[in-house]
Motif scaffolding. Structure first.
Motif, PDB file in Angstrom:
ATOM      1  N   LEU A  84      37.673  41.929  40.086  1.00 17.68           N
ATOM      2  CA  LEU A  84      38.660  41.030  40.673  1.00 17.68           C
ATOM      3  C   LEU A  84      39.105  39.979  39.655  1.00 17.68           C
ATOM      4  O   LEU A  84      40.278  39.598  39.625  1.00 17.68           O
ATOM      5  N   MET A  85      38.202  39.533  38.801  1.00 19.96           N
ATOM      6  CA  MET A  85      38.587  38.562  37.763  1.00 19.96           C
ATOM      7  C   MET A  85      39.589  39.165  36.785  1.00 19.96           C
ATOM      8  O   MET A  85      40.500  38.476  36.319  1.00 19.96           O
ATOM      9  N   SER A  86      39.445  40.443  36.476  1.00 22.02           N
ATOM     10  CA  SER A  86      40.423  41.073  35.581  1.00 22.02           C
ATOM     11  C   SER A  86      41.776  41.212  36.275  1.00 22.02           C
ATOM     12  O   SER A  86      42.819  41.073  35.633  1.00 22.02           O
ATOM     13  N   VAL A  87      41.769  41.457  37.584  1.00 20.86           N
ATOM     14  CA  VAL A  87      43.017  41.488  38.341  1.00 20.86           C
ATOM     15  C   VAL A  87      43.656  40.100  38.343  1.00 20.86           C
ATOM     16  O   VAL A  87      44.872  39.954  38.170  1.00 20.86           O
ATOM     17  N   ILE A  88      42.841  39.065  38.523  1.00 19.90           N
ATOM     18  CA  ILE A  88      43.340  37.688  38.501  1.00 19.90           C
ATOM     19  C   ILE A  88      43.965  37.375  37.146  1.00 19.90           C
ATOM     20  O   ILE A  88      45.059  36.798  37.069  1.00 19.90           O
ATOM     21  N   ARG A  89      43.295  37.763  36.084  1.00 21.60           N
ATOM     22  CA  ARG A  89      43.810  37.491  34.737  1.00 21.60           C
ATOM     23  C   ARG A  89      45.167  38.156  34.525  1.00 21.60           C
ATOM     24  O   ARG A  89      46.112  37.542  34.027  1.00 21.60           O
ATOM     25  N   THR A  90      45.288  39.404  34.937  1.00 19.61           N
ATOM     26  CA  THR A  90      46.538  40.134  34.760  1.00 19.61           C
ATOM     27  C   THR A  90      47.655  39.541  35.603  1.00 19.61           C
ATOM     28  O   THR A  90      48.767  39.323  35.121  1.00 19.61           O
ATOM     29  N   SER A  91      47.364  39.261  36.870  1.00 18.56           N
ATOM     30  CA  SER A  91      48.411  38.729  37.748  1.00 18.56           C
ATOM     31  C   SER A  91      48.801  37.314  37.349  1.00 18.56           C
ATOM     32  O   SER A  91      49.980  36.949  37.425  1.00 18.56           O
ATOM     33  N   LEU A  92      47.842  36.507  36.898  1.00 17.32           N
ATOM     34  CA  LEU A  92      48.168  35.161  36.427  1.00 17.32           C
ATOM     35  C   LEU A  92      49.104  35.226  35.225  1.00 17.32           C
ATOM     36  O   LEU A  92      50.064  34.457  35.134  1.00 17.32           O
ATOM     37  N   SER A  93      48.845  36.148  34.335  1.00 15.00           N
ATOM     38  CA  SER A  93      49.721  36.312  33.173  1.00 15.00           C
ATOM     39  C   SER A  93      51.128  36.704  33.599  1.00 15.00           C
ATOM     40  O   SER A  93      52.114  36.147  33.104  1.00 15.00           O
TER      41      SER A  93
END
Length: 130
Positions: A14-23
Motif C-alpha cells: 500500500l505504501m508503494s501505491v501511495i508513493r505512485t499516486s502521490l507522484s
C-alpha cells in the motif's frame, strides 16, 4: 509471526501505491497550475486546454490507482483476518496478537481526500488549492 510479516508486506504494498499516486496527483496538479499561470500572464495563448487536461488526467489516474490500492488492501486484510480466525479455531495458531488499524491505510485515505480536493480545485476552481 508469519501473519504479522504478511500484514507488514501488505502495508509495504500500500505504501508503494501511495508513493505512485502521490507522484501522479502532485505532478498533474503542478502541471495544471504552472500552465494556468502562463496563460494568466499571457505567455501562453488563452484557450489552450491541453496542459490542463493532461494535468487533470494525471490527477484522475493517481486517484484511481489509490482507490484500487485501498480496496485491494482492505479486502486482503479481511481475508487475512478470516484465515487467522479459522486457523485459531482449528488450534493451529496460538497467541492473541491484535490487528490494529493500519496507519498506512489512514495515510492513504488522507491522500485520497487531498486528491479529490485537488481535482475539485482544477475542475470547478473551488477548495483550498484554488
Amino acid at each position: 509471526m508469519s501473519f504479522q510479516r504478511t500484514r507488514m508486506s501488505a502495508d509495504r504494498t500500500l505504501m508503494s501505491v501511495i508513493r505512485t499516486s502521490l507522484s501522479l496527483i502532485s505532478f498533474g496538479f503542478t502541471i495544471a497550475q504552472f500552465f494556468s499561470h502562463l496563460q494568466q500572464t499571457n505567455i501562453l495563448k488563452a484557450g489552450e486546454h491541453a496542459p490542463r487536461n493532461f494535468g487533470l488526467a494525471l490527477v484522475i489516474l493517481g486517484i484511481g490507482i489509490l482507490l484500487v490500492g485501498i480496496v485491494y488492501h482492505v479486502n486482503f486484510m479481511r481475508e487475512l483476518r478470516a484465515e487467522r480466525t479459522r486457523l485459531m479455531a482449528a488450534g493451529l495458531v496460538h497467541g492473541e496478537s491484535s490487528y490494529p488499524l493500519s496507519f498506512t491505510l489512514m495515510i492513504a485515505m488522507a491522500l485520497l481526500i487531498l486528491g479529490f480536493l485537488a481535482f475539485a480545485s482544477m475542475v470547478w476552481k473551488i477548495g483550498p488549492f484554488y
